[in-house]
Design a protein around this motif. Structure first.
Motif, PDB file in Angstrom:
ATOM      1  N   TRP A 129      -4.526   3.890  -6.911  1.00  0.00           N
ATOM      2  CA  TRP A 129      -4.624   2.387  -6.778  1.00  0.00           C
ATOM      3  C   TRP A 129      -5.701   1.805  -5.899  1.00  0.00           C
ATOM      4  O   TRP A 129      -6.957   1.629  -6.249  1.00  0.00           O
ATOM      5  CB  TRP A 129      -3.362   1.745  -6.451  1.00  0.00           C
ATOM      6  CG  TRP A 129      -2.575   1.559  -7.595  1.00  0.00           C
ATOM      7  CD1 TRP A 129      -1.668   2.400  -8.196  1.00  0.00           C
ATOM      8  CD2 TRP A 129      -2.504   0.090  -8.297  1.00  0.00           C
ATOM      9  NE1 TRP A 129      -1.247   2.032  -9.290  1.00  0.00           N
ATOM     10  CE2 TRP A 129      -1.570   0.529  -9.570  1.00  0.00           C
ATOM     11  CE3 TRP A 129      -3.225  -1.033  -8.353  1.00  0.00           C
ATOM     12  CZ2 TRP A 129      -1.329  -0.331 -10.484  1.00  0.00           C
ATOM     13  CZ3 TRP A 129      -2.618  -1.944  -9.493  1.00  0.00           C
ATOM     14  CH2 TRP A 129      -1.967  -1.570 -10.325  1.00  0.00           C
ATOM     15  N   THR A 132      -5.023  -2.968   3.267  1.00  0.00           N
ATOM     16  CA  THR A 132      -4.952  -2.276   2.103  1.00  0.00           C
ATOM     17  C   THR A 132      -5.980  -1.210   1.683  1.00  0.00           C
ATOM     18  O   THR A 132      -5.989   0.027   1.260  1.00  0.00           O
ATOM     19  CB  THR A 132      -4.644  -3.215   0.805  1.00  0.00           C
ATOM     20  OG1 THR A 132      -3.872  -4.381   1.574  1.00  0.00           O
ATOM     21  CG2 THR A 132      -4.006  -2.542  -0.192  1.00  0.00           C
ATOM     22  N   ARG A 187       0.839  -1.141  -0.041  1.00  0.00           N
ATOM     23  CA  ARG A 187      -0.118   0.074   0.138  1.00  0.00           C
ATOM     24  C   ARG A 187       0.842   1.191  -0.088  1.00  0.00           C
ATOM     25  O   ARG A 187       0.493   2.155  -0.879  1.00  0.00           O
ATOM     26  CB  ARG A 187      -0.935   0.034   1.162  1.00  0.00           C
ATOM     27  CG  ARG A 187      -1.747   1.171   1.425  1.00  0.00           C
ATOM     28  CD  ARG A 187      -2.757   1.157   2.304  1.00  0.00           C
ATOM     29  NE  ARG A 187      -3.237   2.584   2.470  1.00  0.00           N
ATOM     30  CZ  ARG A 187      -3.958   2.917   3.479  1.00  0.00           C
ATOM     31  NH1 ARG A 187      -4.845   1.833   4.365  1.00  0.00           N
ATOM     32  NH2 ARG A 187      -4.388   4.149   3.896  1.00  0.00           N
ATOM     33  N   TYR A 198       1.411   1.271  -4.015  1.00  0.00           N
ATOM     34  CA  TYR A 198      -0.015   1.730  -4.721  1.00  0.00           C
ATOM     35  C   TYR A 198      -0.142   3.172  -4.411  1.00  0.00           C
ATOM     36  O   TYR A 198      -0.988   3.759  -4.832  1.00  0.00           O
ATOM     37  CB  TYR A 198      -0.893   0.918  -3.881  1.00  0.00           C
ATOM     38  CG  TYR A 198      -0.992  -0.591  -3.968  1.00  0.00           C
ATOM     39  CD1 TYR A 198      -0.754  -0.824  -5.411  1.00  0.00           C
ATOM     40  CD2 TYR A 198      -1.473  -1.462  -3.029  1.00  0.00           C
ATOM     41  CE1 TYR A 198      -0.578  -2.466  -5.631  1.00  0.00           C
ATOM     42  CE2 TYR A 198      -1.504  -2.802  -3.418  1.00  0.00           C
ATOM     43  CZ  TYR A 198      -1.138  -3.320  -4.727  1.00  0.00           C
ATOM     44  OH  TYR A 198      -1.239  -4.785  -5.080  1.00  0.00           O
ATOM     45  N   ALA A 231      -5.854  -4.509  -6.812  1.00  0.00           N
ATOM     46  CA  ALA A 231      -4.492  -4.375  -5.868  1.00  0.00           C
ATOM     47  C   ALA A 231      -4.697  -5.429  -4.709  1.00  0.00           C
ATOM     48  O   ALA A 231      -3.533  -5.966  -4.468  1.00  0.00           O
ATOM     49  CB  ALA A 231      -4.705  -2.883  -5.060  1.00  0.00           C
TER      50      ALA A 231
END
Lengths: 292, 289
Positions: free
Chosen positions: A147, A233, A122, A126, A157
């Protein structure tokens, strides 16, 4: 035949007692509370309401959506990791220097703390502005999505993390199974002119059927119940697009405090995965019967 | 291998020797690519943990930089030791409990003649396969009622739910591999069942016990769901400690600290796992990952 009932209590009893407390008792409580309107904010007015929670579940579009997105997530990440792990195992059949070291290193994603892996993905990969993924995409002149905050990228993701995490498991299982396959059928097939792909499809996969089904069931149960990586996430977001079942139950219970309803959800969740697993086991059993 | 080189059926455009080395090179490239994909996240977080705030968020990413241990010093100041201690006590305690009740149970399920053995094994397995939230939420309700939330011992007991099924299944496989002639010989010599178990089977199964101990420890160490729901302020483990960062994660200044935390959490188990990799692989594949 004499039975060792007394000894069974001494040896197996303690373990059963522990499982009774940590598994059977909670399961009973889940079933019992799923038939009540227990809400942690109105704990005093706890009443038996029969199957009303279950009816509510199936009229709740968010629950239905959650079930669907869980199944989709499971299908995608199980599918990709099964194929990836199998191909990886095939790749590692070839001997090369350092092969055992590579095999050992490939287990690292599997033993890494899922919460840590998800955090790393993350933050470092991302992140929309400073993440590596978008930097690479941007350098290549491709569009750079936000993302974890957009659909369907948030879904991809969480799948990517899970595939990265679990492909090594399928690899390990397939690697061990391939190691113990007999050589003769393959040599014979080769002499008969069967190509590489043909030998894989016609020989390797059928001979590994039990192993593959085991790995499949295992993979399904793990992804289906996944909480850690998804919660870390996306927290089920954006909006509630990645709210898989475990996260759904968690949010209903510990954010909305609607525990009766949440428990009904987890009962349905367990029933669905039990049906899937039983179906697969039955399929494998039939298949084996048909062969012999 | 010469599998890909089927000289009989194909017209050749390149010499076999060249083709073979091309295949070798392609294979090597694939292996390297796989390794990079598997290890890059760990490598990157390790690198990030030694970067200064200015370097950790720089794009294009910097590989060469002036290393700093400042992030690790913040981690220590950030009550890392408290979470670490909780993780060690809870994981360690739960593994100990799991082994103490699980190994005899595995022996019983391997050697004793009892009814419903298969059913029992399947029931134990189904605990392993069930969605954990169906246990976690009721446990939260029961434990809040009893005022047990936040006590380390309650997490120690709850964590057996993850590991007990694994230990029983794996250890039963280990015991099944030990020839029953050993038991019979001991019985002829007049050893009791317990004596046979303790002084013959347990020593024989020692590699197995080592495997399941390490495997269980890793699973307990990595656990998050139960820890999140059932730990109070005094029993939070490392995984819960790490996710405290999540809210302010967009704050790039903390990336370095976050990396140092991550590395400190996974380093013990990654090192452990690499040291005993052969055993671990057997554990993952022999029974149930």
């Amino acid at each position: 035949m004499a039975r060792d009932t007394k000894a069974a209590f001494a040896y197996i009893g303690p373990a059963m007692f522990v499982l009774l407390i940590v598994a059977a008792l909670p399961l009973g409580v889940a079933l019992a509370t799923s038939t009540t309107n227990w809400h942690l904010h109105r704990a005093a007015q706890r009443e038996f309401i029969g199957l009303a929670n279950y009816i509510r579940l199936f009229e709740d579009p968010r629950f239905i959506y959650s079930l669907q997105v869980t199944l989709l997530y499971t299908a995608v990440s199980v599918g990709v990791s099964m194929i990836g792990g199998f191909v990886l195992a095939l790749m590692m059949r070839r001997t090369f220097p350092g092969r055992n070291l590579v095999r050992a290193l490939l287990t690292i994603p599997l033993i890494m703390t899922p919460v840590v892996s998800a955090t790393m993905y993350r933050v470092f990969f991302y992140d929309a502005d400073r993440g590596l993924f978008n930097w690479i995409l941007g350098t290549l002149g491709l569009p750079t999505p936000v993302w974890v905050a957009s659909w369907p990228m948030a879904f991809y993701a969480i799948c990517i993390i899970q595939i990265w995490f679990m492909t090594p498991f399928v690899f390990l299982v397939c690697d061990a199974a391939m190691e113990s396959l007999p050589r003769e059928p393959f040599d014979a097939a080769k002499i008969d002119g069967a190509g590489y792909l043909q030998r894989i499809i016609r020989l390797v996969i059928p001979m590994m059927r039990d192993t593959l089904i085991f790995a499949l069931i295992f993979r399904i149960t793990i992804d289906y119940r996944m909480f850690d990586t998804i919660y870390v996430t996306t927290r089920g977001g954006p909006a509630r697009y990645t709210e898989v079942m475990s996260v759904w139950v968690y949010n209903r219970a510990l954010r909305s405090f609607d525990v009766g309803y949440a428990n009904a959800g987890s009962v349905v969740m367990a029933l669905v995965v039990a049906l899937i697993c039983l179906g697969l086991m039955l399929y494998n059993y039939r298949r084996r019967e048909a062969v012999s | 291998m010469s599998e890909q080189v089927r000289s009989v059926q194909r017209t050749r455009f390149i010499a076999p020797r060249v083709e073979r080395s091309l295949i070798t090179a392609g294979h090597a490239l694939l292996v390297v690519a796989t390794l990079v994909a598997a290890l890059f996240p760990l490598f990157w977080v390790l690198l990030g943990s030694f970067k200064l705030p200015a370097d950790v968020m720089r794009l294009p990413p910097v590989i060469v930089f002036e290393p700093t241990i400042a992030n690790y010093l913040t981690v220590i100041r950030d009550r890392f030791v408290f979470f670490f201690e909780n993780s060690v006590v809870i994981s360690g305690g739960s593994v100990l409990l799991t082994i103490i009740v699980g190994v005899p149970a595995a022996y019983g399920l391997s050697r004793l003649r009892i009814r419903f053995k298969k059913t029992l094994m399947l029931l134990i397995l189904s605990v392993r396969f069930a969605p954990y939230i169906i246990f976690a939420l009721p446990l939260f309700l029961i434990m809040s009622e009893l005022g047990l939330i936040g006590h380390r011992p309650s997490l120690v007991i709850v964590y057996t739910i993850i590991n007990l099924p694994v230990v029983i299944w794996l250890m039963r496989a280990f015991f099944d591999d030990i020839p029953t002639e050993l038991d019979e010989a001991a019985a002829i010599d007049g050893a009791s069942r317990f004596r046979t178990f303790m002084s013959i089977l347990v020593p024989c199964a020692r590699p197995g016990i080592a495997t399941v101990t390490i495997l269980s420890f890793i699973f307990a160490w990595n656990e998050y769901l139960f820890a999140l729901i059932l730990s109070g302020r005094d029993s939070q483990t490392l995984t819960v400690g790490l996710t405290r960062f999540l809210g302010g994660m967009e704050d790039a200044i903390r990336w370095g600290q976050l990396s140092a935390w991550s590395v400190s959490i996974v380093a013990p188990i990654v090192i452990l796992a690499l040291l005993v990799n052969r055993h671990l692989r057997r554990g993952f594949t022999g029974g149930l990952g």
